[in-house]
Motif scaffolding. Structure first.
Motif, PDB file in Angstrom:
ATOM      1  N   LEU A 106       0.850  -1.191   0.000  1.00 39.94           N
ATOM      2  CA  LEU A 106       0.000   0.000   0.000  1.00 39.94           C
ATOM      3  C   LEU A 106       0.884   1.238   0.000  1.00 39.94           C
ATOM      4  CD1 LEU A 106      -3.330   0.647   1.689  1.00 39.94           C
ATOM      5  CD2 LEU A 106      -1.520   2.343   1.983  1.00 39.94           C
ATOM      6  N   ILE A 107       0.640   2.126  -0.951  1.00 38.41           N
ATOM      7  CA  ILE A 107       1.429   3.346  -1.099  1.00 38.41           C
ATOM      8  C   ILE A 107       0.520   4.541  -0.880  1.00 38.41           C
ATOM      9  CG2 ILE A 107       2.915   4.681  -2.623  1.00 38.41           C
ATOM     10  CD1 ILE A 107       3.496   2.112  -4.182  1.00 38.41           C
ATOM     11  N   ASP A 108       0.832   5.339   0.136  1.00 37.77           N
ATOM     12  CA  ASP A 108       0.061   6.546   0.454  1.00 37.77           C
ATOM     13  C   ASP A 108       0.772   7.743  -0.159  1.00 37.77           C
ATOM     14  OD1 ASP A 108      -1.858   8.194   1.544  1.00 37.77           O
ATOM     15  OD2 ASP A 108      -0.919   8.297   3.518  1.00 37.77           O
ATOM     16  N   CYS A 109       0.077   8.467  -1.050  1.00 36.93           N
ATOM     17  CA  CYS A 109       0.678   9.594  -1.765  1.00 36.93           C
ATOM     18  C   CYS A 109       0.384  10.917  -1.064  1.00 36.93           C
ATOM     19  CB  CYS A 109       0.144   9.650  -3.196  1.00 36.93           C
ATOM     20  SG  CYS A 109       0.636   8.246  -4.213  1.00 36.93           S
ATOM     21  N   PRO A 110       1.232  11.917  -1.286  1.00 35.41           N
ATOM     22  CA  PRO A 110       0.985  13.243  -0.692  1.00 35.41           C
ATOM     23  C   PRO A 110      -0.174  13.944  -1.384  1.00 35.41           C
ATOM     24  CG  PRO A 110       2.883  13.329  -2.148  1.00 35.41           C
ATOM     25  CD  PRO A 110       2.486  11.883  -2.057  1.00 35.41           C
ATOM     26  N   GLY A 111      -0.710  14.964  -0.719  1.00 32.53           N
ATOM     27  CA  GLY A 111      -1.818  15.734  -1.281  1.00 32.53           C
ATOM     28  C   GLY A 111      -1.345  16.824  -2.214  1.00 32.53           C
ATOM     29  N   SER A 112      -0.416  16.497  -3.079  1.00 37.94           N
ATOM     30  CA  SER A 112       0.111  17.436  -4.066  1.00 37.94           C
ATOM     31  C   SER A 112       0.775  16.637  -5.176  1.00 37.94           C
ATOM     32  CB  SER A 112       1.127  18.396  -3.424  1.00 37.94           C
ATOM     33  OG  SER A 112       2.218  17.664  -2.887  1.00 37.94           O
ATOM     34  N   HIS A 113       1.090  17.308  -6.265  1.00 36.79           N
ATOM     35  CA  HIS A 113       1.737  16.618  -7.379  1.00 36.79           C
ATOM     36  C   HIS A 113       3.242  16.555  -7.136  1.00 36.79           C
ATOM     37  CE1 HIS A 113       2.403  15.184 -11.460  1.00 36.79           C
ATOM     38  NE2 HIS A 113       3.423  16.031 -11.515  1.00 36.79           N
ATOM     39  N   THR A 114       3.769  15.350  -7.098  1.00 34.77           N
ATOM     40  CA  THR A 114       5.209  15.153  -6.975  1.00 34.77           C
ATOM     41  C   THR A 114       5.631  14.073  -7.961  1.00 34.77           C
ATOM     42  OG1 THR A 114       5.067  13.394  -5.302  1.00 34.77           O
ATOM     43  CG2 THR A 114       5.117  15.678  -4.499  1.00 34.77           C
ATOM     44  N   ARG A 115       6.925  14.024  -8.230  1.00 31.89           N
ATOM     45  CA  ARG A 115       7.439  12.985  -9.112  1.00 31.89           C
ATOM     46  C   ARG A 115       7.174  11.596  -8.529  1.00 31.89           C
ATOM     47  NH1 ARG A 115       8.847  11.680 -14.328  1.00 31.89           N
ATOM     48  NH2 ARG A 115      10.227   9.857 -14.272  1.00 31.89           N
ATOM     49  N   LEU A 116       7.355  11.442  -7.217  1.00 34.50           N
ATOM     50  CA  LEU A 116       7.108  10.160  -6.569  1.00 34.50           C
ATOM     51  C   LEU A 116       5.658   9.725  -6.744  1.00 34.50           C
ATOM     52  CD1 LEU A 116       9.065  10.235  -3.179  1.00 34.50           C
ATOM     53  CD2 LEU A 116       9.296   8.536  -4.999  1.00 34.50           C
ATOM     54  N   SER A 117       4.741  10.655  -6.551  1.00 36.16           N
ATOM     55  CA  SER A 117       3.326  10.343  -6.691  1.00 36.16           C
ATOM     56  C   SER A 117       2.996   9.936  -8.123  1.00 36.16           C
ATOM     57  CB  SER A 117       2.479  11.541  -6.279  1.00 36.16           C
ATOM     58  OG  SER A 117       1.101  11.260  -6.402  1.00 36.16           O
ATOM     59  N   GLN A 118       3.564  10.619  -9.067  1.00 37.15           N
ATOM     60  CA  GLN A 118       3.332  10.320 -10.474  1.00 37.15           C
ATOM     61  C   GLN A 118       3.788   8.901 -10.809  1.00 37.15           C
ATOM     62  OE1 GLN A 118       5.288  13.105 -13.060  1.00 37.15           O
ATOM     63  NE2 GLN A 118       4.370  12.280 -14.921  1.00 37.15           N
ATOM     64  N   VAL A 119       4.975   8.532 -10.342  1.00 42.37           N
ATOM     65  CA  VAL A 119       5.488   7.186 -10.599  1.00 42.37           C
ATOM     66  C   VAL A 119       4.626   6.145  -9.898  1.00 42.37           C
ATOM     67  CG1 VAL A 119       7.461   5.637 -10.273  1.00 42.37           C
ATOM     68  CG2 VAL A 119       7.839   8.006 -10.950  1.00 42.37           C
ATOM     69  N   ALA A 120       4.209   6.429  -8.653  1.00 43.16           N
ATOM     70  CA  ALA A 120       3.389   5.485  -7.892  1.00 43.16           C
ATOM     71  C   ALA A 120       2.089   5.169  -8.619  1.00 43.16           C
ATOM     72  CB  ALA A 120       3.099   6.039  -6.509  1.00 43.16           C
ATOM     73  N   HIS A 121       1.458   6.178  -9.211  1.00 42.43           N
ATOM     74  CA  HIS A 121       0.204   5.952  -9.915  1.00 42.43           C
ATOM     75  C   HIS A 121       0.385   4.980 -11.079  1.00 42.43           C
ATOM     76  CE1 HIS A 121      -1.369   9.222  -7.498  1.00 42.43           C
ATOM     77  NE2 HIS A 121      -2.560   9.067  -8.041  1.00 42.43           N
ATOM     78  N   SER A 122       1.539   5.020 -11.720  1.00 41.64           N
ATOM     79  CA  SER A 122       1.777   4.106 -12.835  1.00 41.64           C
ATOM     80  C   SER A 122       2.012   2.669 -12.357  1.00 41.64           C
ATOM     81  CB  SER A 122       2.971   4.577 -13.668  1.00 41.64           C
ATOM     82  OG  SER A 122       4.180   4.461 -12.946  1.00 41.64           O
ATOM     83  N   LEU A 123       2.301   2.499 -11.061  1.00 39.34           N
ATOM     84  CA  LEU A 123       2.515   1.169 -10.487  1.00 39.34           C
ATOM     85  C   LEU A 123       1.235   0.548  -9.941  1.00 39.34           C
ATOM     86  CD1 LEU A 123       5.795   1.814  -8.432  1.00 39.34           C
ATOM     87  CD2 LEU A 123       5.611   0.777 -10.705  1.00 39.34           C
TER      88      LEU A 123
END
Length: 269
Positions: A106-123
């Motif tokens: 389970l990956i919890d993303c921040p409430g903003s756009h970040t490079r990490l969040s972008q990559v996580a969504h593709s996973l």
């Protein structure tokens, strides 16, 4: 391979970490091995939630099922090739390490756009997007006219999810199961609530997500965080009689877990 659940949107205050902790702990209680990552490297709300749980269980001597929290590994910058992003490697290295020994990550993303969040969504195999029952939050998904009826176009977040879907398709991976979770619903049947319901139904058909029930606004969630507890832990810590609100909240969690339709999960709590 582990099933990857990503909890994300680009707006704070929608209850992402509360949803993350309850989903991860519910899976652990059902006998699954769950690893958790928090990509909000500054705030670390999910990380602190799990830290609170560890301290409480150590102090109380209780053994409560829960996720195993992991920090992102450090990457030697000198090992990167020209143009490679260090955050891509930190997340991919974490997932590669955890996958062989986890049923779910389970990956919890921040409430903003970040490079990490972008990559996580593709996973993401399953993407959960908690959404407050408000047209302010609806704007995260799409822009609409003043009457809240006509969809004028997708938001930047929906476009990011679309890009993630394209990347997965190019890599030959199965499509993302995108679940928009209506959170902090009011108990009363109000005009705005009905308009939100209809607007989400129209949008779900247009951009391809499922709608799932979330949590109503309840005081109990603020009380659980300092001890790292979830609704499913109350009886284990000695609460013999749940009040009506807590019983209703447990039912909401049960309905939420069933609606996610995660592989190999039978909800029996």
């Amino acid at each position: 391979m582990a099933h990857i659940i990503v909890v994300g949107n680009e707006k704070g205050g929608a209850g992402k970490s509360t949803v993350s902790m309850h989903v991860a702990s519910a899976l652990a209680r059902l006998g699954h091995k769950v690893s958790a990552l928090d990509l909000d490297l500054r705030q670390r709300t999910l990380g602190r939630y799990i830290d609170n749980r560890r301290r409480f269980t150590e102090k109380s001597g209780l053994d409560l099922p829960g996720p195993e929290y992991h920090d992102l590994p450090e990457i030697d910058k000198d090992s990167l090739k020209p143009g490679e992003n260090i955050y891509d490697h930190r997340l991919s290295a974490a997932v590669a390490t955890l996958e062989p020994d986890s049923d779910f990550i389970l990956i919890d993303c921040p409430g903003s756009h970040t490079r990490l969040s972008q990559v996580a969504h593709s996973l993401a195999d399953t993407l959960i997007t908690p959404l407050n029952d408000s047209f302010i939050d609806y704007d995260l998904l799409a822009h609409i006219d003043g009457d809240g009826v006509k969809i004028l176009g997708p938001s930047v977040y929906s476009e990011m999810v679309w890009s993630a879907r394209q990347l997965r398709a190019q890599a030959g991976l199965k499509p993302i199961d995108w679940v928009v979770m209506r959170n902090r619903l009011g108990a009363q049947r109000m005009v705005n609530k009905e308009k939100m319901e209809k607007a989400l139904e129209r949008l779900s058909k247009r951009i391809g997500f499922r709608i799932a029930p979330g949590f109503n606004e309840r005081v109990i969630f603020r009380e659980l965080f300092p001890r790292g507890l979830t609704l499913l832990d109350l009886k284990d810590i000695g609460v013999k009689q749940l009040n009506i609100s807590n019983v209703a909240a447990r039912q909401e969690l049960r309905d939420m877990m069933k609606s996610l339709n995660l592989p190999g999960v039978e909800v029996d709590f």
